[in-house]
Design a protein around this motif. Structure first.
Motif, PDB file in Angstrom:
ATOM      1  N   LEU A 260       0.830  -1.208   0.000  1.00  0.00           N
ATOM      2  CA  LEU A 260       0.000   0.000   0.000  1.00  0.00           C
ATOM      3  C   LEU A 260       0.864   1.257   0.000  1.00  0.00           C
ATOM      4  CD1 LEU A 260      -2.790  -1.038   2.546  1.00  0.00           C
ATOM      5  CD2 LEU A 260      -2.952  -0.942   0.045  1.00  0.00           C
ATOM      6  N   LEU A 261       1.921   1.252   0.802  1.00  0.00           N
ATOM      7  CA  LEU A 261       2.839   2.398   0.822  1.00  0.00           C
ATOM      8  C   LEU A 261       3.529   2.556  -0.525  1.00  0.00           C
ATOM      9  CD1 LEU A 261       4.366   4.636   2.323  1.00  0.00           C
ATOM     10  CD2 LEU A 261       5.989   2.888   3.101  1.00  0.00           C
ATOM     11  N   GLY A 262       3.984   1.450  -1.089  1.00  0.00           N
ATOM     12  CA  GLY A 262       4.663   1.510  -2.384  1.00  0.00           C
ATOM     13  C   GLY A 262       3.769   2.019  -3.493  1.00  0.00           C
ATOM     14  N   ARG A 263       2.514   1.578  -3.510  1.00  0.00           N
ATOM     15  CA  ARG A 263       1.579   2.045  -4.538  1.00  0.00           C
ATOM     16  C   ARG A 263       1.355   3.556  -4.411  1.00  0.00           C
ATOM     17  NH1 ARG A 263      -1.380  -1.642  -7.516  1.00  0.00           N
ATOM     18  NH2 ARG A 263      -2.773   0.065  -8.045  1.00  0.00           N
ATOM     19  N   ALA A 264       1.190   4.027  -3.172  1.00  0.00           N
ATOM     20  CA  ALA A 264       0.966   5.459  -2.970  1.00  0.00           C
ATOM     21  C   ALA A 264       2.182   6.265  -3.412  1.00  0.00           C
ATOM     22  CB  ALA A 264       0.649   5.727  -1.502  1.00  0.00           C
ATOM     23  N   CYS A 265       3.379   5.794  -3.040  1.00  0.00           N
ATOM     24  CA  CYS A 265       4.599   6.510  -3.426  1.00  0.00           C
ATOM     25  C   CYS A 265       4.823   6.466  -4.937  1.00  0.00           C
ATOM     26  CB  CYS A 265       5.809   5.902  -2.713  1.00  0.00           C
ATOM     27  SG  CYS A 265       5.815   6.151  -0.924  1.00  0.00           S
ATOM     28  N   MET A 266       4.514   5.319  -5.563  1.00  0.00           N
ATOM     29  CA  MET A 266       4.712   5.206  -7.002  1.00  0.00           C
ATOM     30  C   MET A 266       3.746   6.101  -7.761  1.00  0.00           C
ATOM     31  SD  MET A 266       4.941   1.757  -9.293  1.00  0.00           S
ATOM     32  CE  MET A 266       5.403   1.850 -11.029  1.00  0.00           C
ATOM     33  N   ALA A 267       2.489   6.173  -7.312  1.00  0.00           N
ATOM     34  CA  ALA A 267       1.519   7.046  -7.970  1.00  0.00           C
ATOM     35  C   ALA A 267       1.977   8.500  -7.908  1.00  0.00           C
ATOM     36  CB  ALA A 267       0.146   6.888  -7.319  1.00  0.00           C
ATOM     37  N   ARG A 268       2.501   8.906  -6.753  1.00  0.00           N
ATOM     38  CA  ARG A 268       2.984  10.273  -6.594  1.00  0.00           C
ATOM     39  C   ARG A 268       4.205  10.529  -7.480  1.00  0.00           C
ATOM     40  NH1 ARG A 268       2.686  14.294  -2.658  1.00  0.00           N
ATOM     41  NH2 ARG A 268       4.573  15.576  -2.438  1.00  0.00           N
TER      42      ARG A 268
END
Length: 278
Positions: A260-268
Motif C-alpha cells: 500500500l505504501l509503495g503504490r501510494a509513493c509510485m503514484a505520486r
C-alpha cells in the motif's frame, strides 16, 4: 480474472526464465555464500565455546545457529538491499516512460518483474546450498557443521509458506527502492544506504536471537525479520504452533502495508515523472 492477471504472470515467468540462464552467476554466488557461511560457522563455534566456558546460556544451540547461517546464506539473494537493476536502467535511459503507456497497472507489473528476478536467483542457490550442507557435509562426516533437518513435517510446511511470504515481502521492499530510484533518477546512493540496514536487521549478519534480549521484541516485529529470521526460526522449531501462525501473519501484514505504501509513493512519483529527449 485469469485474463486480467495474464500480463503480470507473463512478466514474472519471462523474467524468471531469463534469470535462470545465468548459471555461472548462480555457481559463483553459491561458492561465495559457502565461503562466508563457513567463516560465520567457525566464528559462532568459537563464540559458543567461550560462552560454554563461561557457563552463559544461549538462546540457540550451536547446531541451530549453524543451520541458521546456512539458511541465511542460501537466502542471500532474497535480501532486498538493492533496486531491480532492469528498472534502474530503464529510469536512467528514460525507457521507464514505456511503462506509463502499457495497458497494465504499473506497480503490479514492476512487482511481478522484480519477484521473478528475485525468485530465479534464490531458488538455484538455495537448492545447491541444501544439497551441499544438508547432504554432502553429513556424508563427509561433517554433519555437525551442516544444515540440520527441519523440526518436523509441520515445521517444513510452515517454512515453505514462510519462504513464499518472504519472497513477497522482499519484493515489496525492493519496490520501495525501485520507486525511490525513479524519484532520484539514480540507484547508487539508495542501494548504498539500504545494504547495511538490510544485512543487519534481516538476520543475515548474525541471528537476531543472539542480539541483546532487550531488543528481541522490536527485532522480531520489524519487517526485515520476515525475510530471513522468521523462516529460519520456523525451520528449526523456535517458532511453532500458534507462534508460527502469528509470525506468518506478521509477514503477510508487513507485505500488505508495504505494498500500500509503495503504490501510494509510485503514484505520486509517476505523476511528477518527466522524460526529456527524443
Amino acid at each position: 480474472m485469469s485474463m486480467v492477471m495474464r500480463p503480470y504472470m507473463a512478466a514474472f515467468v519471462s523474467r524468471f526464465l531469463v534469470m535462470l540462464q545465468y548459471r555461472t552467476a548462480a555457481w559463483a554466488g553459491f561458492a561465495t555464500q559457502c565461503w562466508w557461511g563457513g567463516i560465520k560457522a567457525m566464528v559462532l563455534a568459537a563464540f559458543y565455546g567461550s560462552a560454554a566456558a563461561a557457563q552463559a546460556p544461549a538462546p540457540l544451540s550451536l547446531e541451530q545457529a549453524i543451520t541458521y547461517v546456512w539458511l541465511a546464506q542460501g537466502l542471500f539473494a532474497l535480501l532486498p538491499w538493492g533496486s531491480d537493476p532492469e528498472i534502474a536502467q530503464a529510469v536512467r535511459t528514460g525507457s521507464v516512460a514505456y511503462d506509463r503507456l502499457r495497458p497494465v497497472d504499473a506497480y503490479i507489473f514492476w512487482f511481478a518483474r522484480s519477484a521473478g528476478w528475485t525468485a530465479a536467483r534464490v531458488l538455484p542457490r538455495m537448492a545447491m546450498m541444501a544439497a551441499f550442507t544438508g547432504v554432502a557435509l553429513p556424508l563427509a562426516g561433517l554433519g555437525a557443521w551442516g544444515l540440520q533437518p527441519p523440526a518436523g513435517g509441520a515445521a517444513l510446511a510452515a517454512f515453505a509458506v514462510a519462504l513464499l511470504l518472504a519472497l513477497l515481502l522482499s519484493t515489496s521492499l525492493v519496490m520501495l527502492l525501485n520507486v525511490a530510484t525513479a524519484a532520484a533518477l539514480n540507484e547508487r546512493g539508495i542501494n548504498t544506504l539500504a545494504a547495511p540496514v538490510v544485512i543487519v536487521f534481516s538476520g543475515n549478519l548474525l541471528p537476531l536471537a543472539l542480539l541483546p534480549d532487550a531488543w528481541q521484541a522490536a527485532l522480531l516485529l520489524q519487517p526485515l525479520a520476515g525475510v530471513v529470521d522468521i523462516p529460519a526460526r520456523i525451520y528449526f522449531g523456535r517458532l511453532a504452533g500458534l507462534d508460527a501462525l502469528a509470525a506468518l501473519a506478521l509477514q503477510g501484514l508487513w507485505t500488505l502495508l508495504l505494498v500500500l505504501l509503495g503504490r501510494a509513493c509510485m503514484a505520486r512519483t509517476m505523476r511528477r515523472l518527466e522524460v526529456q529527449g527524443g
